[in-house]
Design an enzyme around this catalytic site. Structure first.
Site, PDB file in Angstrom:
ATOM      1  N   ASP A  33       0.848  -1.192   0.000  1.00 37.25           N
ATOM      2  CA  ASP A  33       0.000   0.000   0.000  1.00 37.25           C
ATOM      3  C   ASP A  33       0.888   1.248   0.000  1.00 37.25           C
ATOM      4  OD1 ASP A  33      -3.208   0.534   1.007  1.00 37.25           O
ATOM      5  OD2 ASP A  33      -1.794   2.213   1.099  1.00 37.25           O
ATOM      6  N   ILE A  34       0.507   2.226  -0.788  1.00 33.92           N
ATOM      7  CA  ILE A  34       1.322   3.436  -0.932  1.00 33.92           C
ATOM      8  C   ILE A  34       1.298   4.295   0.337  1.00 33.92           C
ATOM      9  CG2 ILE A  34      -0.395   5.047  -1.882  1.00 33.92           C
ATOM     10  CD1 ILE A  34       1.705   5.622  -4.132  1.00 33.92           C
ATOM     11  N   ASN A  91     -12.978  -3.378   2.268  1.00 39.06           N
ATOM     12  CA  ASN A  91     -13.932  -2.278   2.355  1.00 39.06           C
ATOM     13  C   ASN A  91     -14.951  -2.383   1.221  1.00 39.06           C
ATOM     14  OD1 ASN A  91     -12.903  -0.911   4.664  1.00 39.06           O
ATOM     15  ND2 ASN A  91     -11.222  -0.117   3.417  1.00 39.06           N
ATOM     16  N   GLU A  99     -12.109   3.403  -1.057  1.00 39.19           N
ATOM     17  CA  GLU A  99     -11.526   4.495  -1.850  1.00 39.19           C
ATOM     18  C   GLU A  99     -11.376   4.082  -3.314  1.00 39.19           C
ATOM     19  OE1 GLU A  99      -6.999   6.250  -2.012  1.00 39.19           O
ATOM     20  OE2 GLU A  99      -7.789   5.730  -0.039  1.00 39.19           O
ATOM     21  N   VAL A 100     -10.944   2.834  -3.525  1.00 47.65           N
ATOM     22  CA  VAL A 100     -10.700   2.348  -4.884  1.00 47.65           C
ATOM     23  C   VAL A 100     -11.710   1.238  -5.178  1.00 47.65           C
ATOM     24  CG1 VAL A 100      -9.033   1.334  -6.472  1.00 47.65           C
ATOM     25  CG2 VAL A 100      -8.240   2.882  -4.659  1.00 47.65           C
ATOM     26  N   HIS A 104     -10.160  -5.443  -3.479  1.00 49.65           N
ATOM     27  CA  HIS A 104      -8.843  -5.759  -2.899  1.00 49.65           C
ATOM     28  C   HIS A 104      -9.020  -6.085  -1.431  1.00 49.65           C
ATOM     29  CE1 HIS A 104      -9.650  -1.440  -2.586  1.00 49.65           C
ATOM     30  NE2 HIS A 104      -9.017  -1.487  -1.415  1.00 49.65           N
ATOM     31  N   HIS A 106      -6.902  -5.877   2.194  1.00 46.84           N
ATOM     32  CA  HIS A 106      -5.740  -5.327   2.896  1.00 46.84           C
ATOM     33  C   HIS A 106      -5.210  -6.419   3.826  1.00 46.84           C
ATOM     34  CE1 HIS A 106      -6.863  -0.931   2.247  1.00 46.84           C
ATOM     35  NE2 HIS A 106      -8.019  -1.526   1.993  1.00 46.84           N
TER      36      HIS A 106
HETATM   37  P1  5GP Z   1      -9.784   1.142   0.182  1.00 46.72           P
HETATM   38  O1  5GP Z   1     -10.138   2.300   1.062  1.00 46.72           O
HETATM   39  O2  5GP Z   1     -10.356   1.300  -1.197  1.00 46.72           O
HETATM   40  O3  5GP Z   1     -10.095  -0.182   0.815  1.00 46.72           O
HETATM   41  O4  5GP Z   1      -8.206   1.154   0.079  1.00 46.72           O
HETATM   42  C1  5GP Z   1      -7.496   1.679  -0.985  1.00 46.72           C
HETATM   43  C2  5GP Z   1      -6.021   1.641  -0.600  1.00 46.72           C
HETATM   44  O5  5GP Z   1      -5.265   1.840  -1.762  1.00 46.72           O
HETATM   45  C3  5GP Z   1      -5.610   2.718   0.402  1.00 46.72           C
HETATM   46  O6  5GP Z   1      -5.062   2.110   1.573  1.00 46.72           O
HETATM   47  C4  5GP Z   1      -4.576   3.555  -0.355  1.00 46.72           C
HETATM   48  O7  5GP Z   1      -3.495   3.959   0.441  1.00 46.72           O
HETATM   49  C5  5GP Z   1      -4.132   2.595  -1.449  1.00 46.72           C
HETATM   50  N1  5GP Z   1      -3.722   3.252  -2.695  1.00 46.72           N
HETATM   51  C6  5GP Z   1      -4.396   4.254  -3.343  1.00 46.72           C
HETATM   52  N2  5GP Z   1      -3.738   4.582  -4.469  1.00 46.72           N
HETATM   53  C7  5GP Z   1      -2.640   3.757  -4.534  1.00 46.72           C
HETATM   54  C8  5GP Z   1      -1.589   3.635  -5.475  1.00 46.72           C
HETATM   55  O8  5GP Z   1      -1.512   4.318  -6.490  1.00 46.72           O
HETATM   56  N3  5GP Z   1      -0.633   2.684  -5.226  1.00 46.72           N
HETATM   57  C9  5GP Z   1      -0.688   1.879  -4.104  1.00 46.72           C
HETATM   58  N4  5GP Z   1       0.302   0.989  -3.947  1.00 46.72           N
HETATM   59  N5  5GP Z   1      -1.679   1.986  -3.197  1.00 46.72           N
HETATM   60  C10 5GP Z   1      -2.647   2.919  -3.415  1.00 46.72           C
END
Ligand code: 5GP
Length: 120
Positions: A33-34, A91, A99-100, A104, A106
């Site tokens: 994760d970034i 999520n 967010e995405v 996925h 975590h």
């Molecule tokens: P969500 O909230 O959708 O479950 O988590 C999305 C995750 O993707 C977040 O923890 C965020 O830090 C990570 N993320 C967002 N953009 C990028 C990216 O461009 N590269 C990587 N490696 N992680 C990302």
């Protein structure tokens, strides 16, 4: 809301955007994760287009589902979090803070993780 082919994880899967790759096979990609929320924070995603765990659970093939969860276990062992323990989070939609919108999981670990959620 339909799947957005231009979401950030779709771009990582097709190589348009780099990632710190941990694991890859025919069905699965995993990378760091970034913005890590724990000492170890890895994202595991199917390569095919699913919006979230709900879409994956409803529509992924048995072969794809098996490959995905076998990869999760294997990755957790490979990155060294299996012995002391880890947390897996998916999520789904706004209340979760998704967010995405490409499914996925975590994998969080490498330290005590505290409570699952804040007290109500
Ligand atoms: P969500 O909230 O959708 O479950 O988590 C999305 C995750 O993707 C977040 O923890 C965020 O830090 C990570 N993320 C967002 N953009 C990028 C990216 O461009 N590269 C990587 N490696 N992680 C990302």
């Amino acid at each position: 809301m339909p799947y957005d082919n231009n979401n950030i994880f779709a771009k990582i899967i097709n190589g348009e955007i780099p990632c710190d790759k941990i694991y890859e096979d025919d069905f699965v990609l995993a990378f760091k994760d970034i913005r890590p929320k724990a000492k170890v924070h890895v994202l595991v995603l199917p390569k095919n287009a699913y919006m979230s765990i709900d879409d994956f659970g409803e529509n992924a093939s048995p072969e794809e589902t098996k490959a995905f969860f076998q990869a999760v276990s294997r990755i957790a062992r490979d990155i060294g979090v299996e012995e002391m323990g880890y947390r897996v989070i998916a999520n789904h939609k706004p209340y979760s803070g998704q967010e995405v919108y490409h499914f996925h999981l975590h994998i969080l670990g490498g330290q005590p993780l505290g409570p699952l959620v804040s007290p109500i």
